[in-house]
Structures are given as C-alpha cells and as structure tokens.
Design a protein around this motif. Structure first.
Motif, PDB file in Angstrom:
ATOM      1  N   ARG A   9      -3.277   6.667   2.188  1.00 51.57           N
ATOM      2  CA  ARG A   9      -2.017   5.944   2.006  1.00 51.57           C
ATOM      3  C   ARG A   9      -1.899   4.773   2.980  1.00 51.57           C
ATOM      4  O   ARG A   9      -1.454   3.686   2.618  1.00 51.57           O
ATOM      5  CB  ARG A   9      -0.834   6.898   2.175  1.00 51.57           C
ATOM      6  CG  ARG A   9      -0.651   7.817   0.990  1.00 51.57           C
ATOM      7  CD  ARG A   9       0.444   8.837   1.165  1.00 51.57           C
ATOM      8  NE  ARG A   9       1.669   8.268   1.690  1.00 51.57           N
ATOM      9  CZ  ARG A   9       2.503   8.935   2.497  1.00 51.57           C
ATOM     10  NH1 ARG A   9       2.247  10.158   2.864  1.00 51.57           N
ATOM     11  NH2 ARG A   9       3.603   8.370   2.921  1.00 51.57           N
ATOM     12  N   LEU A  13      -1.669   0.842   1.994  1.00 45.25           N
ATOM     13  CA  LEU A  13      -0.557   0.014   2.449  1.00 45.25           C
ATOM     14  C   LEU A  13      -1.074  -1.217   3.185  1.00 45.25           C
ATOM     15  O   LEU A  13      -0.623  -2.338   2.927  1.00 45.25           O
ATOM     16  CB  LEU A  13       0.389   0.807   3.352  1.00 45.25           C
ATOM     17  CG  LEU A  13       1.526   0.005   3.988  1.00 45.25           C
ATOM     18  CD1 LEU A  13       2.399  -0.659   2.925  1.00 45.25           C
ATOM     19  CD2 LEU A  13       2.353   0.888   4.903  1.00 45.25           C
ATOM     20  N   ASP A  16      -2.476  -3.613   0.668  1.00 47.23           N
ATOM     21  CA  ASP A  16      -1.411  -4.247  -0.111  1.00 47.23           C
ATOM     22  C   ASP A  16      -0.683  -5.327   0.696  1.00 47.23           C
ATOM     23  O   ASP A  16      -0.363  -6.393   0.169  1.00 47.23           O
ATOM     24  CB  ASP A  16      -0.401  -3.205  -0.603  1.00 47.23           C
ATOM     25  CG  ASP A  16      -0.965  -2.280  -1.674  1.00 47.23           C
ATOM     26  OD1 ASP A  16      -2.058  -2.567  -2.218  1.00 47.23           O
ATOM     27  OD2 ASP A  16      -0.311  -1.251  -1.956  1.00 47.23           O
ATOM     28  N   ILE A  39       7.815  -4.753   6.698  1.00 48.22           N
ATOM     29  CA  ILE A  39       7.145  -3.553   6.184  1.00 48.22           C
ATOM     30  C   ILE A  39       8.172  -2.578   5.619  1.00 48.22           C
ATOM     31  O   ILE A  39       7.953  -1.970   4.571  1.00 48.22           O
ATOM     32  CB  ILE A  39       6.272  -2.904   7.270  1.00 48.22           C
ATOM     33  CG1 ILE A  39       5.095  -3.831   7.595  1.00 48.22           C
ATOM     34  CG2 ILE A  39       5.777  -1.527   6.834  1.00 48.22           C
ATOM     35  CD1 ILE A  39       4.296  -3.436   8.811  1.00 48.22           C
ATOM     36  N   GLU A  40       9.313  -2.434   6.289  1.00 46.37           N
ATOM     37  CA  GLU A  40      10.370  -1.564   5.769  1.00 46.37           C
ATOM     38  C   GLU A  40      10.859  -2.058   4.405  1.00 46.37           C
ATOM     39  O   GLU A  40      11.027  -1.265   3.477  1.00 46.37           O
ATOM     40  CB  GLU A  40      11.531  -1.480   6.755  1.00 46.37           C
ATOM     41  CG  GLU A  40      11.221  -0.663   7.981  1.00 46.37           C
ATOM     42  CD  GLU A  40      12.346  -0.645   9.002  1.00 46.37           C
ATOM     43  OE1 GLU A  40      12.265   0.178   9.919  1.00 46.37           O
ATOM     44  OE2 GLU A  40      13.298  -1.445   8.889  1.00 46.37           O
ATOM     45  N   THR A  43       8.043  -1.405   1.758  1.00 47.99           N
ATOM     46  CA  THR A  43       7.817  -0.010   1.375  1.00 47.99           C
ATOM     47  C   THR A  43       9.082   0.716   0.945  1.00 47.99           C
ATOM     48  O   THR A  43       9.010   1.730   0.255  1.00 47.99           O
ATOM     49  CB  THR A  43       7.223   0.786   2.554  1.00 47.99           C
ATOM     50  OG1 THR A  43       8.166   0.805   3.641  1.00 47.99           O
ATOM     51  CG2 THR A  43       5.897   0.214   2.997  1.00 47.99           C
ATOM     52  N   ASN A  45      10.912   2.191   3.121  1.00 52.71           N
ATOM     53  CA  ASN A  45      11.007   3.284   4.088  1.00 52.71           C
ATOM     54  C   ASN A  45      11.261   2.738   5.481  1.00 52.71           C
ATOM     55  O   ASN A  45      10.782   1.663   5.833  1.00 52.71           O
ATOM     56  CB  ASN A  45       9.694   4.091   4.120  1.00 52.71           C
ATOM     57  CG  ASN A  45       9.441   4.804   2.827  1.00 52.71           C
ATOM     58  OD1 ASN A  45      10.164   5.709   2.458  1.00 52.71           O
ATOM     59  ND2 ASN A  45       8.409   4.390   2.124  1.00 52.71           N
ATOM     60  N   GLY A 115       0.879   4.342   7.675  1.00 54.42           N
ATOM     61  CA  GLY A 115       0.895   5.339   6.608  1.00 54.42           C
ATOM     62  C   GLY A 115       1.458   6.665   7.074  1.00 54.42           C
ATOM     63  O   GLY A 115       2.030   7.409   6.302  1.00 54.42           O
ATOM     64  N   LEU A 118       5.549   7.058   7.031  1.00 52.00           N
ATOM     65  CA  LEU A 118       6.310   6.993   5.780  1.00 52.00           C
ATOM     66  C   LEU A 118       6.757   8.365   5.284  1.00 52.00           C
ATOM     67  O   LEU A 118       7.378   8.475   4.251  1.00 52.00           O
ATOM     68  CB  LEU A 118       5.469   6.311   4.698  1.00 52.00           C
ATOM     69  CG  LEU A 118       5.036   4.884   5.038  1.00 52.00           C
ATOM     70  CD1 LEU A 118       4.149   4.345   3.932  1.00 52.00           C
ATOM     71  CD2 LEU A 118       6.239   4.005   5.230  1.00 52.00           C
TER      72      LEU A 118
END
Length: 119
Positions: A9, A13, A16, A39-40, A43, A45, A115, A118
């Motif tokens: 994961r 991430l 991506d 990033i938050e 994602t 999260n 990862g 999360l």
C-alpha cells in the motif's frame, strides 16, 4: 513491524503521488510546500501529527541526491526462521548479512511509512 500489505500500500501510494506530481505542476508545488495536507487530501485520511514529511523535487538531472535513512536498530531486527537456520548452520556471514538486511529494511521502511499511517 510493517506488514507486507502495508508495504504494498505504501509503495502504491508513493508511486501514485509521484505520477500525479509528474502530470500536474500545481499538485507537485503543493506537495513540496505542504506535503502532509496534500497527502491527506489525496488519500482522504489523516496522518499522524508527530511526523514531519519532507518532499524534495529531484527532477533536476544536474543534481545528485543522497538520502541518509534512519540508522538501523539491530536489536529490533527480526529474521525469518529460514534465515536463523542459515546463520546457525554457518551458511551466512552474520555481520554483512545482518547489516544488509537491516539497511534494506530501513530503506524500505523509510520509503513506505506513509502507507502505515493510513490504518
């Protein structure tokens, strides 16, 4: 300990985020200037607040970047039963292998830590 699923994961991430930064200059600038928030948002999260994220634009081919990962914690190193058997049987040079495994884990851990946040 980081699970294989968390590693996969985290690698996905990271891939991506890099791909989107390649494709979108505004996203790249935002990722560099405010990585945690970006990033938050990306994602959906929340990340841990006690972690500082540093994003460097390493696309300039005239620069060479060197990342010094966290020093391996040899007392926290876990080997598989197979690796322990090989060491006990004298099949491995313990110092070199343990350092190689520890450094590899540190590099892998440093690259995928997002990862693990999360969950």
């Amino acid at each position: 300990m980081i699970t294989k699923e968390q590693q996969v994961r985290g690698q996905k991430l990271t891939s991506d985020l890099v791909q989107k930064a390649y494709e979108n200059t505004l996203f790249k600038e935002r990722l560099i200037s405010n990585p945690a928030e970006t990033i938050e948002d990306f994602t959906g999260n929340k990340l841990q607040k006690n972690v500082n994220i540093v994003v460097e634009d390493q696309t300039n081919s005239n620069h060479i970047y060197l990342n010094i990962p966290a020093k391996p914690k040899m007392d926290e190193l876990e080997l598989t039963d197979e690796q322990l058997e090989m060491i006990a049987g004298g099949e491995l040079v313990v110092g070199g292998v343990l350092i190689g495994v520890a450094v590899g884990c540190a590099i892998l851990g440093a690259g995928i830590w997002v990862g693990t946040q999360l969950d």
